[in-house]
Motif scaffolding. Structure first.
Motif, PDB file in Angstrom:
ATOM      1  N   GLY A 252      82.149  17.677  35.718  1.00 38.78           N
ATOM      2  CA  GLY A 252      82.025  17.092  37.046  1.00 38.78           C
ATOM      3  C   GLY A 252      83.335  16.987  37.802  1.00 38.78           C
ATOM      4  O   GLY A 252      84.268  17.786  37.580  1.00 38.78           O
ATOM      5  N   PRO A 253      83.467  16.011  38.704  1.00 38.92           N
ATOM      6  CA  PRO A 253      84.620  15.918  39.606  1.00 38.92           C
ATOM      7  C   PRO A 253      85.971  15.841  38.916  1.00 38.92           C
ATOM      8  O   PRO A 253      87.003  16.078  39.556  1.00 38.92           O
ATOM      9  CB  PRO A 253      84.343  14.631  40.400  1.00 38.92           C
ATOM     10  N   ALA A 254      86.011  15.514  37.633  1.00 36.98           N
ATOM     11  CA  ALA A 254      87.297  15.410  36.930  1.00 36.98           C
ATOM     12  C   ALA A 254      88.054  16.733  36.927  1.00 36.98           C
ATOM     13  O   ALA A 254      89.276  16.745  36.802  1.00 36.98           O
ATOM     14  CB  ALA A 254      87.076  14.924  35.495  1.00 36.98           C
ATOM     15  N   ILE A 255      87.355  17.851  37.089  1.00 41.83           N
ATOM     16  CA  ILE A 255      88.064  19.145  37.103  1.00 41.83           C
ATOM     17  C   ILE A 255      88.879  19.313  38.382  1.00 41.83           C
ATOM     18  O   ILE A 255      89.718  20.218  38.462  1.00 41.83           O
ATOM     19  CB  ILE A 255      87.099  20.336  36.946  1.00 41.83           C
TER      20      ILE A 255
ATOM     21  N   MET B   1      81.464  22.742  44.742  1.00 39.51           N
ATOM     22  CA  MET B   1      80.665  21.538  44.949  1.00 39.51           C
ATOM     23  C   MET B   1      81.283  20.334  44.255  1.00 39.51           C
ATOM     24  O   MET B   1      81.420  19.268  44.859  1.00 39.51           O
ATOM     25  CB  MET B   1      79.244  21.767  44.438  1.00 39.51           C
ATOM     26  N   VAL B   2      81.666  20.472  42.979  1.00 39.69           N
ATOM     27  CA  VAL B   2      82.117  19.291  42.234  1.00 39.69           C
ATOM     28  C   VAL B   2      83.567  18.924  42.525  1.00 39.69           C
ATOM     29  O   VAL B   2      83.935  17.745  42.433  1.00 39.69           O
ATOM     30  CB  VAL B   2      81.909  19.474  40.714  1.00 39.69           C
ATOM     31  N   VAL B   3      84.395  19.896  42.886  1.00 39.19           N
ATOM     32  CA  VAL B   3      85.787  19.574  43.207  1.00 39.19           C
ATOM     33  C   VAL B   3      85.865  18.837  44.538  1.00 39.19           C
ATOM     34  O   VAL B   3      86.752  18.010  44.770  1.00 39.19           O
ATOM     35  CB  VAL B   3      86.653  20.852  43.216  1.00 39.19           C
ATOM     36  N   GLY B   4      84.934  19.120  45.433  1.00 42.45           N
ATOM     37  CA  GLY B   4      84.836  18.367  46.681  1.00 42.45           C
ATOM     38  C   GLY B   4      86.024  18.574  47.603  1.00 42.45           C
ATOM     39  O   GLY B   4      86.504  19.691  47.804  1.00 42.45           O
TER      40      GLY B   4
END
Length: 638
Positions: free
Chosen positions: A262-265, A307-310
């Motif tokens: 998820g967003p942690a990447i 999408m997840v990096v935002g």
């Protein structure tokens, strides 16, 4: 209408996704029926069978074979034997299978002949699904053995490959050991062994190691965050040297990490490590051949990453958008000059999904991205219209997903083309093409959300929208099919349209009120479910007589509505069929939607007054005990 737990279960809704990534090494499972009397004979025989077949099939392999080497996707006696073990392990109690499988298995794993050891490892991996719990007690013995086969300098490529595969099959065990602090560094040690083989000189070992790495990532999720930098640097080096199949599998891992972590990447310096190499490869290969299929897993991964990096993806957003648009335009031009299969349009689908990822990741800021692209910013809306009308189902499916996400996040981007886009979406509401239909319905619902307070914008379209949605709701009833996801989206979109103007829906309400209630009960997204219920209540309030005429027996209509309300209280992790009359497990109304709970309470009491005590009491008396308790405690019915 009978009270059954299944009817009140939320089960779907939202947009349909693109085809999922492929597992290139997992051995398929076959349904094979054996009598209990033969289990031990078959289990013993199959283990020895895989042992013998290895020596016949693989003995002449060398380190330089091509990408088809050791391809267990092809059915053979060997893969049938492994699949049969899988079926035995999954279909019969462990205590019947394992005592008769362990002796030949232990003998194989300790055999001096490496081909026999290889067959034993295949058997060990094949039983992981069916016997995973029981095998966990012995994996402290087997796992170090597998690691040794992977890292040993003199280990055969086939041993390395099958050991990587088996390690991936038991990734759940490694996570349990590390998470429980029994072996806190086991995930790290496993990753180090597998990453070493990702850079192996043998192509099939590369494939097996990458596939095992993907399995480990999917099982461990956020647990691998401390090791992400090392994983990404290894993958970056791997995609420079891997070819074809190994390259495609290694590229898929970037997407697997995005999905699992998820967003942690997107935090700290991580995006600077893995985004530039992917964009460089994409640009380079696309210039040579836009239809190159090795680009597909790369683009699928980028769609997840964006999408997840935002917002942290902003430094690369413009380059990614421009490259995706170039890809779409090039492929459209190439395919327009010749007959083509649906599969050849896959690059268009993937590039569209990347832009959709940018929309979801950047949110409203996507609207600011378009003016910064001098070549493609002004052409974007025109290209989107073309995609929504494309002849390939998958292209339309992704285009409507993009349209819906733009409507949700930055509606001004499509405002000028809304008429054409809505007409295309309405034209594609056809259950014969469920994925396209699903996304078309969902995108219309997202447009409706933005039109609340401005009913005039939907005035030209509402009749066609309502009739199309009614057809979906009623077809599910008469065909006996649940049309999973589609009915839920139709119910949600109908509610969203009613919130724009309940008169759009109310006049025809008696025809589909009960089916709409059923659809509302199945929506799992709480925001979409709320919109469905709010629109439903507004429509009934606009046409209250519909309650009396929706079915031959008004009690059926009341029961359907109460069933729908009940769905707000069904725990998602407990779908026990006994919940209606057994132990009380219903949950309170979600706290974030407490105002809706109060609206529903008032609405239900108005229904009670409308139908009269005789009808209401008849319905209430037929309720299972737990349902009566719920409506008494939450909705104040005696």
């Amino acid at each position: 209408m009978a009270w059954t737990a299944a009817s009140s279960t939320a089960c779907g809704g939202g947009k349909s996704g693109s085809p999922t990534q492929r597992d290139v090494t997992d051995i398929p499972s076959a349904s094979i029926c054996f009598t209990l009397e033969k289990i031990w004979t078959v289990a013993d025989g199959l283990t020895f069978c895989t042992r013998g077949l290895i020596s016949m099939e693989e003995e002449d392999c060398d380190d330089d074979d091509d990408d088809d080497e050791f391809d267990d996707k092809e059915w053979s006696l060997r893969t049938c034997a492994a699949a049969s073990l899988d079926s035995l392990a999954s279909g019969y109690p462990n205590e019947l299978v394992l005592p008769h499988l362990f002796p030949p298995l232990i003998e194989s794993l300790s055999h001096e002949n490496p081909w026999v050891r290889e067959a034993g490892i295949l058997a060990l991996g094949a039983i992981s699904d069916g016997c995973g719990t029981q095998m966990a007690e012995r994996m402290s013995q087997f796992h170090p053995f597998l690691i040794e086969q992977v890292v040993a300098a003199d280990s055969l490529p086939q041993l390395k490959s099958i050991s990587c595969w088996a390690i991936g099959r038991y990734a759940f065990w490694a996570l349990e050991q590390a998470a429980s602090n029994v072996q806190p560094d086991l995930v790290q040690r496993t990753l180090e062994a597998i990453l070493g083989r990702v850079l192996d000189n043998n192509k099939s070992v590369q494939v097996a190691a990458c596939s095992a790495l993907g399995e480990i990532i999917e099982h461990t999720g956020e647990f691998i965050i401390p090791y992400l930098e090392g994983i990404y640097r290894t993958l970056n080096f791997a995609i420079e040297r891997h070819q074809t199949r190994a390259l495609m599998v290694s590229l898929e891992i970037y997407g697997s990490i995005a999905g699992a972590v998820g967003p942690a990447i997107g935090e700290n310096n991580l995006p600077n490590i893995f985004v530039p190499p992917l964009l460089m490869m994409w640009t380079k290969k696309a210039k040579i051949n836009a239809l190159d299929r090795t680009l597909l897993p790369l683009m699928e991964s980028l769609a997840s990453i964006t999408m997840v990096v935002g917002m942290n993806y902003q430094p690369w957003a413009l380059q990614t958008f421009d490259t995706a648009m170039i890809m779409i335009n090039s492929c459209l031009m190439i395919l327009s000059c010749t007959e083509f299969s649906d599969e050849e349009a896959d690059p268009i689908i993937c590039a569209t999904d990347i832009i959709d990822g940018l929309v979801e990741g950047l949110g409203p800021n996507f609207a600011e991205l378009l003016p910064s692209s001098p070549q493609w910013g002004e052409l974007f809306l025109s290209v989107l219209k073309t995609l929504t009308g494309h002849e390939v189902d998958g292209v339309r499916m992704s285009a409507f997903a993009l349209m819906g996400d733009i409507a949700k996040n930055c509606p001004t981007v499509i405002q000028e083309g809304m008429a054409e886009l809505l007409n295309e979406a309405i034209a594609c509401i056809d259950p014969l093409y469920p994925s396209v239909c699903n996304n078309a319905v969902w995108s219309i619902g997202e447009v409706c959300v933005k039109c609340v307070g401005n009913p005039a914008s939907l005035q030209p379209y509402y009749e066609e929208i309502v009739q199309s949605l009614v057809s979906i709701l009623m077809e599910a009833e008469y065909s006996g099919s649940s049309l999973t996801g589609l009915v839920e989206n139709a119910a949600s979109t109908m509610g969203r349209l009613a919130k724009v103007n309940p008169a759009f829906v109310a006049s025809d309400l008696p025809r589909f009120l009960n089916r709409w209630s059923d659809g509302c009960a199945k929506i799992d997204n709480l925001t979409e479910r709320r919109d469905a219920f709010e629109g439903f209540m507004l429509s009934v309030q606009t046409n209250p007589q519909s309650i009396m005429t929706a079915s031959a027996n008004v009690s059926d209509t009341i029961t359907a509505i109460l069933f729908a309300v009940l769905s707000w209280h069904v725990p998602s992790d407990n779908l026990d069929a006994n919940m209606l009359s057994g132990k009380y497990v219903f949950e309170p109304f979600p706290q974030d939607h407490s105002d809706l709970c109060e609206s529903l309470r008032v609405f239900l009491h108005h229904l009670k007054d409308m139908v009269g005590l005789e009808v209401w009491n008849a319905v209430q008396n037929n309720m299972p005990v737990n349902v009566r308790r719920l409506f008494r405690e939450i909705y104040a019915f005696g």
